[in-house]
Design a protein around this motif. Structure first.
Motif, PDB file in Angstrom:
ATOM      1  N   UNK A 171      12.479 -10.493 -11.885  1.00 39.55           N
ATOM      2  CA  UNK A 171      13.428  -9.791 -11.006  1.00 39.55           C
ATOM      3  C   UNK A 171      12.744  -9.355  -9.704  1.00 39.55           C
ATOM      4  N   UNK A 172      11.563  -8.773  -9.824  1.00 44.27           N
ATOM      5  CA  UNK A 172      10.882  -8.275  -8.624  1.00 44.27           C
ATOM      6  C   UNK A 172      10.481  -9.432  -7.712  1.00 44.27           C
ATOM      7  N   UNK A 176      13.703 -11.015  -6.125  1.00 46.63           N
ATOM      8  CA  UNK A 176      14.392 -10.161  -5.154  1.00 46.63           C
ATOM      9  C   UNK A 176      13.519  -9.836  -3.954  1.00 46.63           C
ATOM     10  N   UNK A 177      12.284  -9.489  -4.213  1.00 47.68           N
ATOM     11  CA  UNK A 177      11.383  -8.999  -3.160  1.00 47.68           C
ATOM     12  C   UNK A 177      10.780 -10.155  -2.368  1.00 47.68           C
ATOM     13  N   UNK A 231       6.009  -1.802  -6.745  1.00 51.54           N
ATOM     14  CA  UNK A 231       7.428  -2.041  -7.055  1.00 51.54           C
ATOM     15  C   UNK A 231       7.584  -2.463  -8.519  1.00 51.54           C
ATOM     16  N   UNK A 242       7.249   0.628 -10.739  1.00 51.53           N
ATOM     17  CA  UNK A 242       8.446   1.456 -10.732  1.00 51.53           C
ATOM     18  C   UNK A 242       9.516   0.900 -11.645  1.00 51.53           C
ATOM     19  N   UNK A 243       9.657  -0.415 -11.640  1.00 55.38           N
ATOM     20  CA  UNK A 243      10.673  -1.033 -12.492  1.00 55.38           C
ATOM     21  C   UNK A 243      10.271  -1.009 -13.962  1.00 55.38           C
ATOM     22  N   UNK A 287      10.855   2.548 -15.286  1.00 56.49           N
ATOM     23  CA  UNK A 287      12.259   2.811 -15.616  1.00 56.49           C
ATOM     24  C   UNK A 287      12.566   2.474 -17.075  1.00 56.49           C
TER      25      UNK A 287
END
Lengths: 123, 148
Positions: B14-15, B18-19, B90, B93-94, B97
């Motif tokens: 995902x990171x 997206x990033x 990043x 952080x994910x 979560x």
């Protein structure tokens, strides 16, 4: 419109600066909350501040509290753009005066939607 | 409990998608060890440990080029350090979560290291990928966690 991007990562500042430029913003950058306060004192309030949470010298949360304590910066919209996603931290930021909250990584579409909510997006 | 391998793969994918707009392919550890960059972030709180991201020099330069919107051969060492640190930040952080709250992230640190297989350790989760043929590994090391 003018914006300030406050993040200790030059890479993220670069991404946000390009995205905001596409929305018609003139953008200044700061590497932490203290640099941002100094920049705002020098140039005056901007329309929008995009602010990371975890930064050296002065965190985004400390920046938020300092800015919201100053009447001259009242009209400035503040959007936290951060890796911090705990509900308690989101609430802390919103309670302290943040107007929007975006979790990294973000897309241009998400940023645009948030700017729309703030009434700052290019139509 | 920390995220399992599947969740760690999902966060990484995902990171990076997206990033960095990069497609990752799950892989096995490479047989060779090559020089690269390592980004590391500590997670402290109810769950404590460390996330590290290691990738080849070539992939780190490509990633920095994407984030700074310049060709990979135009990025500086500082650009690469900044980019690898922010990607690790990043990702952390994910991952955070998915962990029991509350916890805090350290600022990232980045150093020149290697990308290669490590000895098995049941306190470390490790997922491997390739990105345009270049290796990438994400490791999540547990220091302490709530009793299950």
């Amino acid at each position: 419109m003018r914006a300030i991007v406050v993040d200790d990562s030059r890479a993220t500042r670069s991404i946000l600066k390009r995205a905001l430029a596409r929305e018609g913003f003139e953008v200044v950058e700061a590497g932490n909350g203290r640099e941002a306060i100094d920049a705002l004192e020098a140039t005056g309030a901007v329309d929008l501040a995009l602010v990371d949470w975890n930064m050296p010298v002065m965190t985004g949360y400390e920046f938020l509290n300092e800015v919201r304590a100053r009447r001259a910066f009242d009209p400035m919209a503040i959007m936290m753009v951060t890796t911090e996603s705990e509900a308690s931290q989101v609430k802390r930021a919103l309670d302290a005066g943040a107007n929007e909250y975006v979790m990294k990584p973000f897309t241009d579409e998400v940023l645009h939607e948030k700017l729309m909510l703030l009434g700052l997006a290019r139509a | 409990m920390p995220p399992d391998d599947s969740a760690l793969r999902d966060v990484t994918d995902f990171v990076w998608t997206t990033f960095l707009r990069a497609d990752l392919t799950p892989s096995i550890p490479p047989s060779n060890v090559e020089p690269g960059y390592v980004g590391r972030v500590r997670i402290s709180g109810t769950w404590s440990g460390e996330l590290t991201l290691a990738c080849s020099d070539t992939l780190a330069r490509r990633a920095a080029g994407t984030l700074f919107d310049v060709p990979p051969d135009a990025v500086t060492g500082d650009d690469v350090n900044d980019a690898v640190g922010e990607i690790a930040n990043v990702m952390s952080g994910n991952v955070k979560a998915l962990l029991p709250a509350p916890s805090r992230l350290s600022l990232p640190d980045v150093y020149a290291g290697t990308v290669g297989a490590t000895r098995a350790d049941d306190r470390v989760r490790e997922v491997w990928f390739t990105c345009e043929g270049e290796p990438l590994v994400v490791r999540l090391a547990v220091e302490s966690q709530p009793a299950s």
